[in-house]
Design an enzyme around this catalytic site. Sequence first.
Site, PDB file in Angstrom:
ATOM      1  N   GLU A 244       0.888  -1.177   0.000  1.00 42.21           N
ATOM      2  CA  GLU A 244       0.000   0.000   0.000  1.00 42.21           C
ATOM      3  C   GLU A 244       0.912   1.210   0.000  1.00 42.21           C
ATOM      4  O   GLU A 244       1.466   1.581   1.035  1.00 42.21           O
ATOM      5  CB  GLU A 244      -0.899  -0.006   1.244  1.00 42.21           C
ATOM      6  CG  GLU A 244      -1.865  -1.176   1.324  1.00 42.21           C
ATOM      7  CD  GLU A 244      -3.056  -1.032   0.385  1.00 42.21           C
ATOM      8  OE1 GLU A 244      -3.120  -0.046  -0.368  1.00 42.21           O
ATOM      9  OE2 GLU A 244      -3.910  -1.933   0.391  1.00 42.21           O
ATOM     10  N   CYS A 278      -2.842   8.784   3.037  1.00 43.24           N
ATOM     11  CA  CYS A 278      -2.481   8.256   1.716  1.00 43.24           C
ATOM     12  C   CYS A 278      -3.579   8.522   0.705  1.00 43.24           C
ATOM     13  O   CYS A 278      -3.329   9.044  -0.367  1.00 43.24           O
ATOM     14  CB  CYS A 278      -2.204   6.764   1.825  1.00 43.24           C
ATOM     15  SG  CYS A 278      -3.527   5.856   2.617  1.00 43.24           S
TER      16      CYS A 278
HETATM   17  P1  NAD Z   1       8.330   5.321   4.469  1.00 47.06           P
HETATM   18  O1  NAD Z   1       8.311   4.504   3.234  1.00 47.06           O
HETATM   19  O2  NAD Z   1       9.389   6.337   4.632  1.00 47.06           O
HETATM   20  O3  NAD Z   1       8.428   4.389   5.750  1.00 47.06           O
HETATM   21  C1  NAD Z   1       7.484   3.355   6.002  1.00 47.06           C
HETATM   22  C2  NAD Z   1       8.135   2.255   6.801  1.00 47.06           C
HETATM   23  O4  NAD Z   1       9.131   1.598   6.012  1.00 47.06           O
HETATM   24  C3  NAD Z   1       8.841   2.707   8.073  1.00 47.06           C
HETATM   25  O5  NAD Z   1       8.505   1.795   9.101  1.00 47.06           O
HETATM   26  C4  NAD Z   1      10.315   2.607   7.705  1.00 47.06           C
HETATM   27  O6  NAD Z   1      11.149   2.372   8.805  1.00 47.06           O
HETATM   28  C5  NAD Z   1      10.309   1.405   6.788  1.00 47.06           C
HETATM   29  N1  NAD Z   1      11.449   1.325   5.877  1.00 47.06           N
HETATM   30  C6  NAD Z   1      12.224   2.319   5.404  1.00 47.06           C
HETATM   31  N2  NAD Z   1      13.149   1.838   4.545  1.00 47.06           N
HETATM   32  C7  NAD Z   1      12.945   0.502   4.468  1.00 47.06           C
HETATM   33  C8  NAD Z   1      13.552  -0.551   3.728  1.00 47.06           C
HETATM   34  N3  NAD Z   1      14.562  -0.305   2.891  1.00 47.06           N
HETATM   35  N4  NAD Z   1      13.063  -1.795   3.874  1.00 47.06           N
HETATM   36  C9  NAD Z   1      12.014  -2.041   4.680  1.00 47.06           C
HETATM   37  N5  NAD Z   1      11.407  -1.086   5.418  1.00 47.06           N
HETATM   38  C10 NAD Z   1      11.867   0.174   5.315  1.00 47.06           C
HETATM   39  O7  NAD Z   1       6.869   5.978   4.525  1.00 47.06           O
HETATM   40  P2  NAD Z   1       6.302   7.060   5.568  1.00 47.06           P
HETATM   41  O8  NAD Z   1       6.951   8.372   5.263  1.00 47.06           O
HETATM   42  O9  NAD Z   1       6.345   6.510   6.938  1.00 47.06           O
HETATM   43  O10 NAD Z   1       4.769   7.110   5.151  1.00 47.06           O
HETATM   44  C11 NAD Z   1       4.241   8.032   4.249  1.00 47.06           C
HETATM   45  C12 NAD Z   1       3.967   7.367   2.915  1.00 47.06           C
HETATM   46  O11 NAD Z   1       3.135   6.230   3.106  1.00 47.06           O
HETATM   47  C13 NAD Z   1       3.234   8.250   1.946  1.00 47.06           C
HETATM   48  O12 NAD Z   1       3.783   8.105   0.655  1.00 47.06           O
HETATM   49  C14 NAD Z   1       1.819   7.694   1.964  1.00 47.06           C
HETATM   50  O13 NAD Z   1       1.084   7.956   0.793  1.00 47.06           O
HETATM   51  C15 NAD Z   1       2.066   6.247   2.180  1.00 47.06           C
HETATM   52  N6  NAD Z   1       0.891   5.589   2.745  1.00 47.06           N
HETATM   53  C16 NAD Z   1       0.186   4.718   1.955  1.00 47.06           C
HETATM   54  C17 NAD Z   1      -0.968   4.115   2.457  1.00 47.06           C
HETATM   55  C18 NAD Z   1      -1.779   3.195   1.615  1.00 47.06           C
HETATM   56  O14 NAD Z   1      -2.671   2.530   2.136  1.00 47.06           O
HETATM   57  N7  NAD Z   1      -1.516   3.075   0.333  1.00 47.06           N
HETATM   58  C19 NAD Z   1      -1.373   4.386   3.766  1.00 47.06           C
HETATM   59  C20 NAD Z   1      -0.620   5.259   4.538  1.00 47.06           C
HETATM   60  C21 NAD Z   1       0.517   5.850   4.015  1.00 47.06           C
END
Ligand code: NAD
Length: 470
Positions: A244, A278
């Site tokens: 997602e 999101c």
């Molecule tokens: P992010 O991708 O920076 O981080 C999300 C998670 O991924 C964190 O727990 C982080 O520690 C982890 N992470 C980072 N690098 C990683 C790697 N290389 N491997 C595995 N895990 C890793 O996202 P964010 O800034 O926390 O969230 C905001 C984003 O999330 C926005 O783009 C938003 O649109 C999206 N979002 C999508 C949905 C959906 O349902 N589609 C819902 C909520 C948020």
Amino acid sequence: MQTADTLLDSIAPAQGQPGREILDPATGSVVGTAPEHTVADLEAAVQAAKAAQPAWAALGHEARSRALLAAADAVDAHAEELARILSREQGKPLNGPNARFEVGACSAWLRATAATVLEPETVAEADGSTAVLQYRPLGVVGAIGPWNWPMMIAVWQVAPALRMGNTVVVKPSEYTPLSVLALVRVLNSALPEGVLAAVSGGREVGAALSSHPRIAKVMFTGSTATGKAIIRSSADTVKRLTLELGGNDAGIVLPDVDPAAIAEGLFWGAFINTGQTCAALKRLYVHEDIYHAVCDALTEYAKNVPMGVGLEEENVLGPLQNKAQYEIVRDLVQSAKDSGARVLLGGDPDEAQPGYFYPTTLVADIDNANPLVAEEQFGPALPIIRYSTVDEAVEMANGVEVGLGASVWSADQAGAREVAARLEAGTVWINNHGAVNPMAPFGGAKQSGYGLEFGVEGLKALGQPQVIHG
Ligand code: NAD
């Protein structure tokens, strides 16, 4: 019942263990200390989850559903403490569609998932034999989450995984670990030991989880960039993935609407969780005949919505959760202003004020190629773009690489459905934006990800399909 502070104490690192202070984005004060778990801690959690999985699977669907219902009761019993931790850590106010609402969604989703049934299905019959499709548990599921709706999204990942007989290791965002650790603590007061663990670390822990040979599936919600990194790191183990990812949702307002009647819906579609959602409305396309009227009605509504510290009951909008996000929003609005776009409201943050508050901002007369339109701003700044034909609006709405949600606003349901069907998005709402339902599948198109959550489809995503011929 525990207070928010005793719940925070119960998740703090043990004496001598590494920890990290988490600061309130509204005030800068310390909310609590999260353990700084390592890849070695992750390894221990995965082994424990692996050991606990066969007995959890053997309990069967009814017993697991009862456990999820007990977990929902535990969330309800601790709802106010959880909401206060969430509000202080994430910044979202207690009131409005925010912290209390999010905690309420956690128990609602647990109950809905407990009640959802995925029956074996006879898919073929021939010569006295049948082919039956059923779903086995996958094993240990890794759940990696973001900071915007940290508790609710954790439940969206955990509840169906547990329901299907998997055990789960959760990796919360490093920005909002306390919310998820507190939630997991409460859930675990009702669940059998070992079926759910949380490992609170940074990106390296997420990366280790997504390449771990004993993790069968990763449920990931976060940015598109991280989603791509997870696809790569999961490749060697052919892990199942539900992704997602980011969005940049368009809303199309058709010329037959009453602007005053839709202003409130448009506002909350865009500004829920102060725009850090999101599937929030991030680009608003308005027909030229009603462009000014919609701009005026939205400004009129938006200017009276209170923003401030989340624990103060009158507020319904809060700060950005972190400095990096604040800077993204500030810079995107600046780029719009520099291009000559017209600011209807906001756009002038008070940098002397404590906290990452960015004012509610509406920007009109903006070019569709401007970065405030083309990029996911993920904050309280909505660009409003004028169009003259529906074809033009659809083309602009579809002109990005992501496709999570979209909306069409019209007095004519049938006409709106026709426009909705042309939009490249996983979900399209008519006269609404962002309302989710635990029985309606949710997932992205294009680079907003793949896989579905919620309902029967969501359960299927947490099982290994198996066909038995006999
Ligand atoms: P992010 O991708 O920076 O981080 C999300 C998670 O991924 C964190 O727990 C982080 O520690 C982890 N992470 C980072 N690098 C990683 C790697 N290389 N491997 C595995 N895990 C890793 O996202 P964010 O800034 O926390 O969230 C905001 C984003 O999330 C926005 O783009 C938003 O649109 C999206 N979002 C999508 C949905 C959906 O349902 N589609 C819902 C909520 C948020």
